[in-house]
Design an enzyme around this catalytic site. Structure first.
Site, PDB file in Angstrom:
ATOM      1  N   ARG A   1      -6.724   0.124  -5.324  1.00  0.00           N
ATOM      2  CA  ARG A   1      -6.815   0.834  -4.035  1.00  0.00           C
ATOM      3  C   ARG A   1      -8.066   1.660  -3.733  1.00  0.00           C
ATOM      4  O   ARG A   1      -7.944   2.833  -2.999  1.00  0.00           O
ATOM      5  CB  ARG A   1      -5.600   1.210  -3.382  1.00  0.00           C
ATOM      6  CG  ARG A   1      -4.295   0.538  -3.738  1.00  0.00           C
ATOM      7  CD  ARG A   1      -4.562  -0.613  -2.610  1.00  0.00           C
ATOM      8  NE  ARG A   1      -3.349  -1.450  -2.042  1.00  0.00           N
ATOM      9  CZ  ARG A   1      -2.831  -2.542  -3.146  1.00  0.00           C
ATOM     10  NH1 ARG A   1      -3.803  -2.904  -4.036  1.00  0.00           N
ATOM     11  NH2 ARG A   1      -1.772  -3.114  -2.707  1.00  0.00           N
TER      12      ARG A   1
ATOM     13  N   GLU B   1      -2.069   6.031   1.278  1.00  0.00           N
ATOM     14  CA  GLU B   1      -3.025   4.636   1.094  1.00  0.00           C
ATOM     15  C   GLU B   1      -3.671   4.595   2.542  1.00  0.00           C
ATOM     16  O   GLU B   1      -4.916   4.252   2.713  1.00  0.00           O
ATOM     17  CB  GLU B   1      -2.333   3.450   0.759  1.00  0.00           C
ATOM     18  CG  GLU B   1      -3.263   2.253   0.745  1.00  0.00           C
ATOM     19  CD  GLU B   1      -2.454   0.963   0.542  1.00  0.00           C
ATOM     20  OE1 GLU B   1      -1.818   0.607  -0.325  1.00  0.00           O
ATOM     21  OE2 GLU B   1      -2.584   0.123   1.423  1.00  0.00           O
TER      22      GLU B   1
ATOM     23  N   SER C   1       1.841  -0.724   2.614  1.00  0.00           N
ATOM     24  CA  SER C   1       2.436   0.562   2.004  1.00  0.00           C
ATOM     25  C   SER C   1       1.633   1.857   2.535  1.00  0.00           C
ATOM     26  O   SER C   1       0.479   1.660   2.620  1.00  0.00           O
ATOM     27  CB  SER C   1       1.949   0.393   0.508  1.00  0.00           C
ATOM     28  OG  SER C   1       2.439  -0.786  -0.348  1.00  0.00           O
TER      29      SER C   1
HETATM   30  P1  FAD Z   1      -8.477  -1.114   9.181  1.00  0.00           P
HETATM   31  O1  FAD Z   1      -7.450  -0.641   9.644  1.00  0.00           O
HETATM   32  O2  FAD Z   1      -9.272  -1.536  10.692  1.00  0.00           O
HETATM   33  O3  FAD Z   1      -9.389   0.093   8.695  1.00  0.00           O
HETATM   34  C1  FAD Z   1      -9.348   0.659   7.647  1.00  0.00           C
HETATM   35  C2  FAD Z   1     -10.375   1.825   7.123  1.00  0.00           C
HETATM   36  O4  FAD Z   1     -11.587   1.060   6.950  1.00  0.00           O
HETATM   37  C3  FAD Z   1     -10.807   2.587   8.345  1.00  0.00           C
HETATM   38  O5  FAD Z   1     -10.994   3.949   7.582  1.00  0.00           O
HETATM   39  C4  FAD Z   1     -12.039   1.869   9.058  1.00  0.00           C
HETATM   40  O6  FAD Z   1     -12.766   3.186   9.545  1.00  0.00           O
HETATM   41  C5  FAD Z   1     -12.577   1.551   7.622  1.00  0.00           C
HETATM   42  N1  FAD Z   1     -13.489   0.191   8.058  1.00  0.00           N
HETATM   43  C6  FAD Z   1     -12.925  -0.945   8.763  1.00  0.00           C
HETATM   44  N2  FAD Z   1     -13.762  -1.991   8.681  1.00  0.00           N
HETATM   45  C7  FAD Z   1     -15.012  -1.562   8.093  1.00  0.00           C
HETATM   46  C8  FAD Z   1     -16.225  -2.157   8.010  1.00  0.00           C
HETATM   47  N3  FAD Z   1     -16.608  -3.195   8.356  1.00  0.00           N
HETATM   48  N4  FAD Z   1     -17.173  -1.236   7.590  1.00  0.00           N
HETATM   49  C9  FAD Z   1     -16.878  -0.025   6.760  1.00  0.00           C
HETATM   50  N5  FAD Z   1     -15.790   0.487   7.102  1.00  0.00           N
HETATM   51  C10 FAD Z   1     -14.710  -0.026   7.644  1.00  0.00           C
HETATM   52  N6  FAD Z   1      -3.413  -4.080   1.561  1.00  0.00           N
HETATM   53  C11 FAD Z   1      -3.451  -4.161   0.432  1.00  0.00           C
HETATM   54  O7  FAD Z   1      -4.369  -4.074  -0.433  1.00  0.00           O
HETATM   55  N7  FAD Z   1      -2.674  -5.075  -0.207  1.00  0.00           N
HETATM   56  C12 FAD Z   1      -1.512  -5.448   0.536  1.00  0.00           C
HETATM   57  O8  FAD Z   1      -1.042  -6.317   0.013  1.00  0.00           O
HETATM   58  C13 FAD Z   1      -1.284  -5.015   1.823  1.00  0.00           C
HETATM   59  N8  FAD Z   1      -0.413  -5.513   2.631  1.00  0.00           N
HETATM   60  C14 FAD Z   1      -0.105  -5.201   4.014  1.00  0.00           C
HETATM   61  C15 FAD Z   1       0.804  -5.677   4.781  1.00  0.00           C
HETATM   62  C16 FAD Z   1       1.090  -5.043   6.102  1.00  0.00           C
HETATM   63  C17 FAD Z   1       2.119  -5.487   6.847  1.00  0.00           C
HETATM   64  C18 FAD Z   1       0.085  -4.236   6.832  1.00  0.00           C
HETATM   65  C19 FAD Z   1      -0.008  -3.843   8.099  1.00  0.00           C
HETATM   66  C20 FAD Z   1      -1.051  -3.755   5.844  1.00  0.00           C
HETATM   67  C21 FAD Z   1      -1.299  -4.328   4.516  1.00  0.00           C
HETATM   68  N9  FAD Z   1      -2.248  -4.014   3.627  1.00  0.00           N
HETATM   69  C22 FAD Z   1      -2.370  -4.203   2.523  1.00  0.00           C
HETATM   70  C23 FAD Z   1      -3.207  -3.000   4.198  1.00  0.00           C
HETATM   71  C24 FAD Z   1      -4.409  -3.403   4.899  1.00  0.00           C
HETATM   72  O9  FAD Z   1      -4.107  -4.807   5.386  1.00  0.00           O
HETATM   73  C25 FAD Z   1      -5.646  -3.614   4.312  1.00  0.00           C
HETATM   74  O10 FAD Z   1      -6.156  -2.329   3.737  1.00  0.00           O
HETATM   75  C26 FAD Z   1      -6.791  -4.130   5.162  1.00  0.00           C
HETATM   76  O11 FAD Z   1      -8.003  -4.447   4.332  1.00  0.00           O
HETATM   77  C27 FAD Z   1      -7.321  -3.462   6.023  1.00  0.00           C
HETATM   78  O12 FAD Z   1      -8.085  -4.085   6.959  1.00  0.00           O
HETATM   79  P2  FAD Z   1      -8.423  -3.971   8.539  1.00  0.00           P
HETATM   80  O13 FAD Z   1      -9.324  -4.674   9.035  1.00  0.00           O
HETATM   81  O14 FAD Z   1      -7.192  -3.861   9.480  1.00  0.00           O
HETATM   82  O15 FAD Z   1      -8.980  -2.244   8.433  1.00  0.00           O
HETATM   83  N1  EPU Z   2      11.283  -1.007  -4.876  1.00  0.00           N
HETATM   84  C1  EPU Z   2      12.584  -0.266  -4.823  1.00  0.00           C
HETATM   85  N2  EPU Z   2      12.675  -0.002  -3.366  1.00  0.00           N
HETATM   86  C2  EPU Z   2      12.091  -0.070  -2.510  1.00  0.00           C
HETATM   87  C3  EPU Z   2      10.706  -0.699  -2.549  1.00  0.00           C
HETATM   88  C4  EPU Z   2      10.574  -1.122  -3.915  1.00  0.00           C
HETATM   89  O1  EPU Z   2      13.386   0.210  -5.888  1.00  0.00           O
HETATM   90  O2  EPU Z   2      12.414   0.294  -1.404  1.00  0.00           O
HETATM   91  C5  EPU Z   2      10.809  -1.202  -6.409  1.00  0.00           C
HETATM   92  C6  EPU Z   2      11.168  -2.784  -6.287  1.00  0.00           C
HETATM   93  O3  EPU Z   2      12.332  -3.040  -6.717  1.00  0.00           O
HETATM   94  C7  EPU Z   2      10.098  -3.012  -7.407  1.00  0.00           C
HETATM   95  C8  EPU Z   2       8.701  -2.140  -7.193  1.00  0.00           C
HETATM   96  O4  EPU Z   2       9.386  -0.972  -6.643  1.00  0.00           O
HETATM   97  O5  EPU Z   2      10.665  -3.052  -8.838  1.00  0.00           O
HETATM   98  C9  EPU Z   2       7.697  -2.704  -6.782  1.00  0.00           C
HETATM   99  O6  EPU Z   2       8.107  -3.261  -5.448  1.00  0.00           O
HETATM  100  P1  EPU Z   2       7.178  -4.202  -4.655  1.00  0.00           P
HETATM  101  O7  EPU Z   2       6.977  -5.444  -5.510  1.00  0.00           O
HETATM  102  O8  EPU Z   2       7.848  -4.523  -3.353  1.00  0.00           O
HETATM  103  O9  EPU Z   2       5.806  -3.718  -4.527  1.00  0.00           O
HETATM  104  P2  EPU Z   2       5.248  -2.285  -4.259  1.00  0.00           P
HETATM  105  O10 EPU Z   2       4.695  -1.453  -5.592  1.00  0.00           O
HETATM  106  O11 EPU Z   2       5.912  -1.727  -3.131  1.00  0.00           O
HETATM  107  C10 EPU Z   2       2.727  -3.396  -4.148  1.00  0.00           C
HETATM  108  C11 EPU Z   2       1.559  -2.979  -3.112  1.00  0.00           C
HETATM  109  C12 EPU Z   2       1.577  -3.983  -1.877  1.00  0.00           C
HETATM  110  C13 EPU Z   2       1.379  -5.561  -2.569  1.00  0.00           C
HETATM  111  C14 EPU Z   2       2.833  -5.608  -3.467  1.00  0.00           C
HETATM  112  C15 EPU Z   2       2.789  -7.001  -4.230  1.00  0.00           C
HETATM  113  C16 EPU Z   2       0.634  -0.738  -3.250  1.00  0.00           C
HETATM  114  C17 EPU Z   2       0.543   0.903  -2.978  1.00  0.00           C
HETATM  115  N3  EPU Z   2       1.471  -1.717  -2.637  1.00  0.00           N
HETATM  116  O12 EPU Z   2       3.835  -2.876  -3.264  1.00  0.00           O
HETATM  117  O13 EPU Z   2       0.476  -3.794  -1.125  1.00  0.00           O
HETATM  118  O14 EPU Z   2       1.731  -6.578  -1.378  1.00  0.00           O
HETATM  119  O15 EPU Z   2       2.678  -4.543  -4.451  1.00  0.00           O
HETATM  120  O16 EPU Z   2       1.798  -6.806  -4.990  1.00  0.00           O
HETATM  121  O17 EPU Z   2       0.241  -1.095  -4.405  1.00  0.00           O
HETATM  122  C18 EPU Z   2      -0.317  -2.521   0.682  1.00  0.00           C
HETATM  123  O18 EPU Z   2      -1.096  -2.041   0.068  1.00  0.00           O
HETATM  124  O19 EPU Z   2      -0.203  -2.051   1.818  1.00  0.00           O
HETATM  125  C19 EPU Z   2       0.756  -3.400   0.181  1.00  0.00           C
HETATM  126  C20 EPU Z   2       1.534  -3.838   0.815  1.00  0.00           C
END
Ligand code: FAD
Ligand code: EPU
Length: 339
Positions: A160, A333, A236
């Protein structure tokens, strides 16, 4: 350019703040013109707004990245080099790759956001990180308009993290294009993440295709994470903390079932913050319209009318409690936006 715009539909938390101005960006030239015309106006680059928390109105101009286009640069029997403009929707790019049988990003299906933001925090999920397929990142400097090109190694990708997330680089570079290398012949899908394997087993799939893996990931994500269209959230809220193994051993004297994962760094492990927050009793808690999701304690939610400050107050309470209980400092994050 739109004036005095509500940003509610431009951020997945659904926070109702306003921006003085908002420009839909279709080309790099348009970015350069805005920098030239409005050198002193504060600027915010926005993709899908899926990783931001607005703390107040934005006094300046939002550049909403909509620069579209996917171009194959080079193709061999084994791999393909492809340039993708930053305003493309990440998940659509993943599905394009899956459809064309280009491997490498199928585990990252359904992550919200734009392609231009993917390098920002090195998006990752289900055993994959985008850094493994990024060749280079194309940017322009938001003050000087100079183009700057970053090879993968210069991006300093980590969990991240990237060079673009450093405090001194926040808002400095507009990422307008990302060059990826995806794989063809001989590519083997990555199903090491337990949850993916469980879905494949349930479906009796022995030799999964890229599509099978993407669909498994989509299934898992839809069952675990709240849909921002229904309940505002940014995925997250905190990063999973890295701690020393000695500290883990000490904590396990009190919490013998505390889970942990390897990090690739010697004597350092990653602890799921969701587990810490859940175990501390926060899951499903609600304070007005700000809450902790009932299925995933790492996700903070807006039930409707929460402000960015309501969400941040809740996050601060959680940080203090986790620090008190486990002596672990959670790092957000999500990017806080204030002006
Ligand atoms: P924005 O929210 O629009 O921007 C984020 C930041 O980047 C801001 O500071 C912005 O100013 C900057 N920025 C945006 N675009 C640019 C650009 N072109 N150039 C320079 N700076 C820029 N993330 C994960 O890594 N793994 C996951 O599994 C994951 N799951 C998610 C699930 C949900 C339901 C949600 C809502 C979010 C999740 N995220 C996850 C977080 C998010 O999806 C990512 O961080 C994604 O890359 C953000 O993209 P965005 O275009 O929406 O960024
Ligand atoms: N857990 C709990 N309780 C909860 C949530 C999680 O006990 O309420 C435990 C689960 O049982 C599991 C562990 O925590 O043992 C990990 O949970 P999970 O697999 O849901 O993944 P996470 O660590 O919560 C991370 C990333 C996600 C990504 C998933 C899958 C970060 C900060 N988050 O979540 O990314 O999708 O793994 O790879 O690294 C994001 O960055 O926005 C995001 C959603």
């Amino acid at each position: 350019m739109l004036k005095n715009v509500s940003l509610k539909k431009y951020n997945t938390f659904g926070i109702d703040v306003k921006a003085d101005w908002l420009a839909e960006i279709d080309s790099v030239e348009q970015v350069l013109t805005i920098i030239d015309d409005l050198p002193d106006m504060p600027k915010l680059i926005l993709g899908e707004g899926s990783n931001v928390l607005f703390l107040n109105d934005f006094k300046g101009i939002v550049l909403h990245n909509n620069i579209k286009g996917i171009k194959i640069v080079e193709e061999t029997e084994n791999d393909i080099i492809v340039d993708v403009n930053g305003g493309e929707i990440w998940h659509e790019f993943v599905m394009w790759a899956v459809k064309n049988n280009y491997g490498g990003i199928e585990n990252l299906a359904l992550i919200p956001g734009k392609v231009g933001t993917a390098p920002m925090q090195n998006i990752g999920a289900y055993g994959a990180e985008v850094k493994n397929v990024i060749e280079s990142v194309y940017t322009v400097n938001m003050k000087t308009c100079e183009p700057k090109f970053f090879f993968n190694a210069a991006c300093d990708f980590g969990y991240r993290h990237s060079v673009f997330k450093l405090p001194e680089n926040k808002g400095k570079y507009f990422i307008h294009k990302v060059r990826f290398k995806l794989y063809k012949k001989g590519y083997r899908v990555n199903t090491t993440y337990g949850a993916i394997q469980n879905v494949l087993n349930r479906k009796n799939i022995i030799n999964p295709s890229l599509k099978d893996v993407a669909e498994a990931v989509i299934d898992i994500r839809q069952s675990k994470l709240p849909d921002p269209k229904v309940t505002g959230n940014a995925g997250s809220f905190f990063k999973n903390p890295y701690i020393k193994i000695d500290k883990l051993k000490k904590l396990q004297e009190t919490y013998p079932d505390m889970p942990f994962y390897p990090t690739g760094q010697k004597d350092i492990v990653k602890i799921p913050a969701g587990w810490l927050i859940d175990k501390a009793g926060w899951k499903g808690k609600r304070f007005g319209d700000a809450g902790v999701h009932h299925k995933q304690a790492l996700v903070l939610v807006n039930y409707g009318k929460a402000t960015g400050k309501d969400i941040k107050n809740l996050a601060d309470k959680i940080i203090t409690d986790i620090q008190d209980k486990y002596d672990i400092l959670l790092q957000p994050e999500v990017n806080f936006i204030k002006s």
